[in-house]
Write a protein that holds these residues in place. Structure first.
Motif, PDB file in Angstrom:
ATOM      1  N   ILE A  33      33.170 -27.018 -55.964  1.00 14.26           N
ATOM      2  CA  ILE A  33      34.221 -27.996 -56.272  1.00 14.26           C
ATOM      3  C   ILE A  33      33.625 -29.199 -56.998  1.00 14.26           C
ATOM      4  CG2 ILE A  33      35.824 -29.655 -55.228  1.00 14.26           C
ATOM      5  CD1 ILE A  33      36.338 -27.475 -53.062  1.00 14.26           C
ATOM      6  N   TRP A  34      32.502 -29.676 -56.537  1.00 16.73           N
ATOM      7  CA  TRP A  34      31.863 -30.862 -57.115  1.00 16.73           C
ATOM      8  C   TRP A  34      31.530 -30.669 -58.597  1.00 16.73           C
ATOM      9  CZ3 TRP A  34      31.190 -35.756 -55.804  1.00 16.73           C
ATOM     10  CH2 TRP A  34      30.265 -36.504 -56.509  1.00 16.73           C
ATOM     11  N   PHE A  35      31.085 -29.439 -58.944  1.00 17.39           N
ATOM     12  CA  PHE A  35      30.643 -29.209 -60.314  1.00 17.39           C
ATOM     13  C   PHE A  35      31.713 -28.603 -61.230  1.00 17.39           C
ATOM     14  CE2 PHE A  35      26.504 -29.246 -58.110  1.00 17.39           C
ATOM     15  CZ  PHE A  35      25.924 -30.293 -58.812  1.00 17.39           C
ATOM     16  N   LEU A  36      32.703 -27.903 -60.693  1.00 19.59           N
ATOM     17  CA  LEU A  36      33.598 -27.147 -61.561  1.00 19.59           C
ATOM     18  C   LEU A  36      35.062 -27.583 -61.564  1.00 19.59           C
ATOM     19  CD1 LEU A  36      32.263 -23.533 -60.903  1.00 19.59           C
ATOM     20  CD2 LEU A  36      31.666 -25.085 -62.761  1.00 19.59           C
ATOM     21  N   VAL A  37      35.492 -28.299 -60.565  1.00 20.90           N
ATOM     22  CA  VAL A  37      36.917 -28.605 -60.441  1.00 20.90           C
ATOM     23  C   VAL A  37      37.190 -30.007 -60.976  1.00 20.90           C
ATOM     24  CG1 VAL A  37      38.810 -28.863 -58.791  1.00 20.90           C
ATOM     25  CG2 VAL A  37      37.109 -27.081 -58.451  1.00 20.90           C
ATOM     26  N   PRO A  38      38.250 -30.156 -61.808  1.00 21.95           N
ATOM     27  CA  PRO A  38      38.549 -31.483 -62.354  1.00 21.95           C
ATOM     28  C   PRO A  38      39.050 -32.477 -61.297  1.00 21.95           C
ATOM     29  CG  PRO A  38      39.929 -29.781 -63.382  1.00 21.95           C
ATOM     30  CD  PRO A  38      39.075 -29.107 -62.387  1.00 21.95           C
ATOM     31  N   ASP A  39      39.938 -32.040 -60.403  1.00 20.52           N
ATOM     32  CA  ASP A  39      40.471 -32.932 -59.365  1.00 20.52           C
ATOM     33  C   ASP A  39      39.662 -32.731 -58.077  1.00 20.52           C
ATOM     34  OD1 ASP A  39      41.996 -34.703 -57.958  1.00 20.52           O
ATOM     35  OD2 ASP A  39      43.782 -33.428 -57.849  1.00 20.52           O
ATOM     36  N   LYS A  40      38.481 -33.304 -58.063  1.00 22.09           N
ATOM     37  CA  LYS A  40      37.521 -33.061 -56.995  1.00 22.09           C
ATOM     38  C   LYS A  40      38.015 -33.473 -55.614  1.00 22.09           C
ATOM     39  CE  LYS A  40      33.496 -33.689 -59.988  1.00 22.09           C
ATOM     40  NZ  LYS A  40      34.063 -32.867 -60.991  1.00 22.09           N
ATOM     41  N   GLN A  41      38.583 -34.659 -55.493  1.00 23.83           N
ATOM     42  CA  GLN A  41      38.942 -35.181 -54.186  1.00 23.83           C
ATOM     43  C   GLN A  41      40.040 -34.348 -53.519  1.00 23.83           C
ATOM     44  OE1 GLN A  41      40.182 -39.242 -54.139  1.00 23.83           O
ATOM     45  NE2 GLN A  41      40.321 -39.333 -51.922  1.00 23.83           N
ATOM     46  N   MET A  42      41.102 -34.056 -54.235  1.00 23.84           N
ATOM     47  CA  MET A  42      42.198 -33.272 -53.658  1.00 23.84           C
ATOM     48  C   MET A  42      41.721 -31.880 -53.236  1.00 23.84           C
ATOM     49  SD  MET A  42      45.272 -34.738 -53.534  1.00 23.84           S
ATOM     50  CE  MET A  42      46.514 -33.513 -53.811  1.00 23.84           C
ATOM     51  N   CYS A  43      40.955 -31.260 -54.097  1.00 23.58           N
ATOM     52  CA  CYS A  43      40.492 -29.908 -53.808  1.00 23.58           C
ATOM     53  C   CYS A  43      39.469 -29.906 -52.669  1.00 23.58           C
ATOM     54  CB  CYS A  43      39.899 -29.281 -55.058  1.00 23.58           C
ATOM     55  SG  CYS A  43      39.671 -27.514 -54.928  1.00 23.58           S
ATOM     56  N   ALA A  44      38.579 -30.885 -52.647  1.00 27.78           N
ATOM     57  CA  ALA A  44      37.553 -30.949 -51.601  1.00 27.78           C
ATOM     58  C   ALA A  44      38.189 -31.165 -50.231  1.00 27.78           C
ATOM     59  CB  ALA A  44      36.559 -32.057 -51.911  1.00 27.78           C
ATOM     60  N   VAL A  45      39.174 -32.036 -50.150  1.00 29.39           N
ATOM     61  CA  VAL A  45      39.846 -32.282 -48.868  1.00 29.39           C
ATOM     62  C   VAL A  45      40.621 -31.042 -48.426  1.00 29.39           C
ATOM     63  CG1 VAL A  45      41.639 -33.645 -47.720  1.00 29.39           C
ATOM     64  CG2 VAL A  45      39.944 -34.768 -49.158  1.00 29.39           C
ATOM     65  N   GLY A  46      41.320 -30.406 -49.357  1.00 31.66           N
ATOM     66  CA  GLY A  46      42.051 -29.186 -49.017  1.00 31.66           C
ATOM     67  C   GLY A  46      41.120 -28.092 -48.538  1.00 31.66           C
ATOM     68  N   PHE A  47      40.015 -27.905 -49.238  1.00 26.75           N
ATOM     69  CA  PHE A  47      39.041 -26.885 -48.846  1.00 26.75           C
ATOM     70  C   PHE A  47      38.456 -27.184 -47.469  1.00 26.75           C
ATOM     71  CE2 PHE A  47      34.793 -24.948 -48.942  1.00 26.75           C
ATOM     72  CZ  PHE A  47      35.141 -23.645 -49.236  1.00 26.75           C
ATOM     73  N   PHE A  48      38.097 -28.434 -47.242  1.00 29.39           N
ATOM     74  CA  PHE A  48      37.556 -28.850 -45.944  1.00 29.39           C
ATOM     75  C   PHE A  48      38.562 -28.576 -44.823  1.00 29.39           C
ATOM     76  CE2 PHE A  48      37.165 -32.118 -42.646  1.00 29.39           C
ATOM     77  CZ  PHE A  48      35.896 -31.829 -42.176  1.00 29.39           C
ATOM     78  N   MET A  49      39.818 -28.920 -45.045  1.00 27.48           N
ATOM     79  CA  MET A  49      40.839 -28.700 -44.012  1.00 27.48           C
ATOM     80  C   MET A  49      41.056 -27.207 -43.761  1.00 27.48           C
ATOM     81  SD  MET A  49      41.414 -31.614 -42.917  1.00 27.48           S
ATOM     82  CE  MET A  49      42.737 -31.265 -41.791  1.00 27.48           C
ATOM     83  N   GLY A  50      40.931 -26.391 -44.800  1.00 24.21           N
ATOM     84  CA  GLY A  50      41.037 -24.949 -44.623  1.00 24.21           C
ATOM     85  C   GLY A  50      39.914 -24.399 -43.759  1.00 24.21           C
ATOM     86  N   VAL A  51      38.701 -24.879 -43.975  1.00 16.53           N
ATOM     87  CA  VAL A  51      37.569 -24.427 -43.167  1.00 16.53           C
ATOM     88  C   VAL A  51      37.719 -24.921 -41.721  1.00 16.53           C
ATOM     89  CG1 VAL A  51      35.064 -24.557 -42.874  1.00 16.53           C
ATOM     90  CG2 VAL A  51      36.034 -24.210 -45.144  1.00 16.53           C
TER      91      VAL A  51
END
Length: 160
Positions: A33-51
């Motif tokens: 997510i840090w290197f490839l996704v444009p909207d890092k914060q939204m995606c990182a939080v969503g991914f974290f909550m999924g885990v």
């Protein structure tokens, strides 16, 4: 740390290994997510909550299975209630992420797959960690430790 791992092993012997794979999945996903996704914060939080949901589901399923095997609970009722509890928690998580724009729903869904990844990789992590003598390793499990209590449960007259 050892006490915490021992407490988790009391619930289910494989949970520490599952948690380790979930953690590695989280780290790998967050790096992607840090290197490839444009909207890092939204995606990182969503991914974290999924885990986090995946870890919750693993622990919850372990409680339910233990209740059936050792607590002599009604199998179908216990499993069905457990399924609906996990489903309700997942729906609440998606609702909160969507309504408050906290995280990305697709990334949360991808994060939830960590439970599947850890379940498939658990035999390999067990083999690697037991060879290395790590903190998570355990002595070989005799299958009758699980089968005999379950067979005793089945033969109590409830199941024909």
């Amino acid at each position: 740390m050892r006490k915490i791992i021992d407490r988790i092993k009391e619930l289910n012997e494989v949970l520490p290994e599952v948690f380790l794979v979930d953690l590695l999945y989280l780290l790998a996903g967050e790096l992607v997510i840090w290197f490839l996704v444009p909207d890092k914060q939204m995606c990182a939080v969503g991914f974290f909550m999924g885990v986090v949901y995946s870890i919750f589901s693993s622990v919850h399923m372990s409680f339910r299975i233990r209740k059936i095997v050792y607590g002599h609970a009604n199998e179908s009722k216990t499993l069905l209630i457990g399924y609906f509890i996990r489903l309700a928690v997942m729906l609440v998580l998606f609702t909160v992420l969507y309504l408050f724009h906290i995280g990305d729903l697709l990334c949360a869904l991808i994060g939830m797959f960590s439970m599947k990844v850890s379940a498939y990789l658990q035999p390999f992590t067990n083999k690697i960690l037991s060879k290395k003598g790590r903190l998570f390793s355990r002595p070989p499990v005799c299958p009758h430790n699980y089968i005999i209590p379950y067979l005793q449960y089945l033969t109590e007259g409830r199941v024909s």
